[in-house]
Design an enzyme around this catalytic site. Sequence first.
Site, mmCIF file in Angstrom:
data_model
loop_
_atom_site.group_PDB
_atom_site.id
_atom_site.type_symbol
_atom_site.label_atom_id
_atom_site.label_comp_id
_atom_site.label_asym_id
_atom_site.label_seq_id
_atom_site.Cartn_x
_atom_site.Cartn_y
_atom_site.Cartn_z
ATOM 1 N N GLU A 63 0.820 -1.209 0.000
ATOM 2 C CA GLU A 63 0.000 0.000 0.000
ATOM 3 C C GLU A 63 0.855 1.260 0.000
ATOM 4 O O GLU A 63 1.605 1.499 0.944
ATOM 5 C CB GLU A 63 -0.905 0.034 1.232
ATOM 6 C CG GLU A 63 -1.739 1.310 1.314
ATOM 7 C CD GLU A 63 -2.454 1.469 2.645
ATOM 8 O OE1 GLU A 63 -3.326 2.355 2.725
ATOM 9 O OE2 GLU A 63 -2.146 0.725 3.597
ATOM 10 N N GLU A 81 -11.429 2.829 6.097
ATOM 11 C CA GLU A 81 -10.322 3.254 6.955
ATOM 12 C C GLU A 81 -10.412 4.763 7.162
ATOM 13 O O GLU A 81 -9.613 5.533 6.624
ATOM 14 C CB GLU A 81 -8.981 2.841 6.349
ATOM 15 C CG GLU A 81 -7.844 2.954 7.359
ATOM 16 C CD GLU A 81 -6.537 2.424 6.825
ATOM 17 O OE1 GLU A 81 -6.159 1.300 7.208
ATOM 18 O OE2 GLU A 81 -5.881 3.120 6.026
#
Length: 211
Positions: A90, A189
Amino acid sequence: MCVCFPGDVMAGDLGLGAVPGREAEFRQGLDMAIKYAKALDCKRIHLMAGRVPVGSHRTAVAKEMEAIFVQNLTYAADILSKEGITGLIEPINTRITDPRYFLDSPHQAAVILEKLGKPNIKLQMDIFHWQIMDGNLTQNIHKYFPIIGHVQIAQVPCRNEPNSAGELNYSYLFNILENIDYQGYIGCEYKPLGSTMESLGWIKDYWTCSK
């Protein structure tokens, strides 16, 4: 999604995948993450790259850290394939969230994945980070869709729920994901402005509007 052992967070670690001299710890952390993932029946593990060492200039250590990352990801890919688990990398923005994080753009991640050449290591698209680092979301989503293994969302710039005030039109972005037939999960998130349950109201609103 599970996260591979990030190292000693209190001492400044945020992943070990690309950090020089920490290869043995990365492998130990991977073994631990696999145990948790199997116990939870989780099929994706985030393999965090880590931070550029304190006192080092990013451009000076970039080649070494990339080589270490590819080496560690190669090892991880072979281990994870035996368990039927996908590894994820990521990009995290270096403008707001973490100035020293090594992997900071989808373009950098795509280069690493191409060098790696392992189909069970994918790109984790966190739209919050992508917008901050590069924008151009429509083109980047289409361009990198074949290597995307997971999606995460938050509004920009304050990282709140997607229907809060901010830069991004999530109804538009969700439509893109639907139109290109994204079949995976979308991770929320973000930091709710109120309660968690209240912050999930956008899901009902989107489903109502999209019918």
